[in-house]
Motif scaffolding. Structure first.
Motif, PDB file in Angstrom:
ATOM      1  N   VAL A  56       0.866  -1.180   0.000  1.00  0.00           N
ATOM      2  CA  VAL A  56       0.000   0.000   0.000  1.00  0.00           C
ATOM      3  C   VAL A  56       0.905   1.232   0.000  1.00  0.00           C
ATOM      4  N   VAL A  57       0.672   2.142  -0.939  1.00  0.00           N
ATOM      5  CA  VAL A  57       1.410   3.403  -0.986  1.00  0.00           C
ATOM      6  C   VAL A  57       0.476   4.498  -0.486  1.00  0.00           C
ATOM      7  N   GLY A  58       0.838   5.119   0.621  1.00  0.00           N
ATOM      8  CA  GLY A  58       0.053   6.229   1.162  1.00  0.00           C
ATOM      9  C   GLY A  58       0.441   7.514   0.460  1.00  0.00           C
ATOM     10  N   ALA A  59      -0.369   7.909  -0.527  1.00  0.00           N
ATOM     11  CA  ALA A  59      -0.147   9.157  -1.262  1.00  0.00           C
ATOM     12  C   ALA A  59      -1.364  10.050  -1.049  1.00  0.00           C
ATOM     13  N   ASP A  60      -1.874  10.049   0.184  1.00  0.00           N
ATOM     14  CA  ASP A  60      -3.177  10.658   0.456  1.00  0.00           C
ATOM     15  C   ASP A  60      -3.084  11.948   1.261  1.00  0.00           C
ATOM     16  N   GLY A 101       7.424  15.417  -3.756  1.00  0.00           N
ATOM     17  CA  GLY A 101       6.514  14.281  -3.905  1.00  0.00           C
ATOM     18  C   GLY A 101       6.820  13.465  -5.146  1.00  0.00           C
ATOM     19  N   PHE A 102       7.059  14.147  -6.272  1.00  0.00           N
ATOM     20  CA  PHE A 102       7.430  13.434  -7.496  1.00  0.00           C
ATOM     21  C   PHE A 102       8.747  12.690  -7.292  1.00  0.00           C
ATOM     22  N   GLY A 103       9.666  13.302  -6.545  1.00  0.00           N
ATOM     23  CA  GLY A 103      10.941  12.646  -6.262  1.00  0.00           C
ATOM     24  C   GLY A 103      10.742  11.377  -5.444  1.00  0.00           C
ATOM     25  N   ASP A 104       9.846  11.440  -4.453  1.00  0.00           N
ATOM     26  CA  ASP A 104       9.524  10.247  -3.663  1.00  0.00           C
ATOM     27  C   ASP A 104       9.051   9.108  -4.570  1.00  0.00           C
ATOM     28  N   VAL A 105       8.107   9.437  -5.447  1.00  0.00           N
ATOM     29  CA  VAL A 105       7.514   8.416  -6.313  1.00  0.00           C
ATOM     30  C   VAL A 105       8.562   7.828  -7.257  1.00  0.00           C
ATOM     31  N   VAL A 135       4.462   8.618   0.630  1.00  0.00           N
ATOM     32  CA  VAL A 135       5.081   9.515  -0.338  1.00  0.00           C
ATOM     33  C   VAL A 135       4.372  10.865  -0.298  1.00  0.00           C
ATOM     34  N   GLY A 136       5.053  11.886  -0.815  1.00  0.00           N
ATOM     35  CA  GLY A 136       4.449  13.208  -0.958  1.00  0.00           C
ATOM     36  C   GLY A 136       4.095  13.839   0.368  1.00  0.00           C
ATOM     37  N   ASP A 137       2.971  14.558   0.398  1.00  0.00           N
ATOM     38  CA  ASP A 137       2.572  15.271   1.608  1.00  0.00           C
ATOM     39  C   ASP A 137       2.249  14.333   2.759  1.00  0.00           C
ATOM     40  N   ALA A 138       1.961  13.077   2.479  1.00  0.00           N
ATOM     41  CA  ALA A 138       1.756  12.106   3.557  1.00  0.00           C
ATOM     42  C   ALA A 138       3.051  11.874   4.317  1.00  0.00           C
ATOM     43  N   LEU A 166      11.619  -1.748   1.249  1.00  0.00           N
ATOM     44  CA  LEU A 166      11.067  -0.402   1.477  1.00  0.00           C
ATOM     45  C   LEU A 166      12.006   0.454   2.313  1.00  0.00           C
ATOM     46  N   ARG A 167      12.833  -0.160   3.129  1.00  0.00           N
ATOM     47  CA  ARG A 167      13.819   0.600   3.899  1.00  0.00           C
ATOM     48  C   ARG A 167      14.821   1.283   2.978  1.00  0.00           C
ATOM     49  N   ARG A 168      15.107   0.694   1.822  1.00  0.00           N
ATOM     50  CA  ARG A 168      16.022   1.331   0.883  1.00  0.00           C
ATOM     51  C   ARG A 168      15.409   2.635   0.353  1.00  0.00           C
ATOM     52  N   TYR A 169      14.097   2.586   0.130  1.00  0.00           N
ATOM     53  CA  TYR A 169      13.403   3.827  -0.264  1.00  0.00           C
ATOM     54  C   TYR A 169      13.482   4.849   0.862  1.00  0.00           C
TER      55      TYR A 169
END
Length: 242
Positions: free
Chosen positions: A67-71, A211-215, A193-196, A236-239
């Motif tokens: 699940v990607v929290g981009a909300d 946010g775009f950089g996160d994605v 990611v992003g504002d989340a 995901l830790r690498r991210y």
């Protein structure tokens, strides 16, 4: 300063939010491997060893490896994980509105550092521009209380009438300005990611770019892994570290 000083054709590209949203939604609809479940309201999120399970208000349950929290800044996904962001209140508001100017801006952005805040005019197509006035609450209340003609005159005067007379195109809105940063961007089967994940002061206009950089970073890491491992915490830790 100008783009030519940096050896560039242009320094930046400015898009209206609605146009960016339209382009993104069009890309989503045309992607053969994306299913859109909308409108839908999420009720709960359960993380198991083999999947993340989201129950919707209509009783359906969705299961996924990740699940990607981009909300957004008030992220529901983040809340379900019990992650509390560190927050710093700038005690400022961003007052935004669009105007059309008497004279052309020639694609130039203007910014004034004033005693009552920072005023920016960001060029849009034609003679239109988007105003962002980062200011304390007292000025925010005064600006929102002006009628269209008075607001246009006030903004023109604050910008030394650089573009001549102004006419209000969209009514002003105001947003509180806060710095937020979460203690962790990833957990088992979840990435933020992003504002989340973070919000910053809009002075440099870099929030959406972060946010775009996160994605881009997350997508790059996941594309190098097998699909079965996309929700593994060590992946995901690498991210998160990046």
């Amino acid at each position: 300063f100008g783009a030519s000083e940096a050896g560039l054709y242009e320094l930046t590209t400015i898009l209206e939010s609605r146009e960016l949203h339209r382009a993104l939604w069009q890309a989503v609809r045309e992607a053969p491997n994306i299913a859109v479940e909308a409108p839908a309201a999420a009720e709960s999120l359960q993380i198991d060893t083999d999947a993340a399970r989201m129950r919707l208000a209509d009783g359906r349950e969705l299961a996924a490896r990740l699940v990607v929290g981009a909300d957004g800044a008030q992220s529901w996904v983040r809340g379900q994980l019990g992650i509390e962001p560190a927050m710093h209140d700038y005690r400022q508001f961003g007052v935004v509105a669009n105007f059309v100017a008497e004279n052309s801006h020639h694609g130039t952005a203007f910014q004034w550092f004033r005693t009552d805040g920072v005023l920016a005019w960001l060029p849009l197509p034609g003679n239109r521009f988007s105003m962002a006035w980062l200011c304390p609450q007292e000025l925010k209340e005064r600006l929102l209380g002006l009628d269209a003609a008075a607001l246009a005159a006030t903004v023109a005067e604050a910008g030394a009438s650089r573009l001549g007379r102004l006419e209000l195109v969209t009514p002003p809105e105001a947003y509180p300005l806060r710095l937020t940063h979460v203690p962790k961007l990833a957990a088992s089967r979840v990435a933020l990611v992003g504002d989340a994940a973070h919000t910053i002061h809009p002075l440099a206009g870099q929030g959406v770019n972060l946010g775009f950089g996160d994605v881009a970073e997350l997508a790059g890491i996941l594309s190098a892994e097998t699909p079965e491992r996309c929700g593994d915490f060590d992946v995901l830790r690498r991210y998160e570290r990046a």
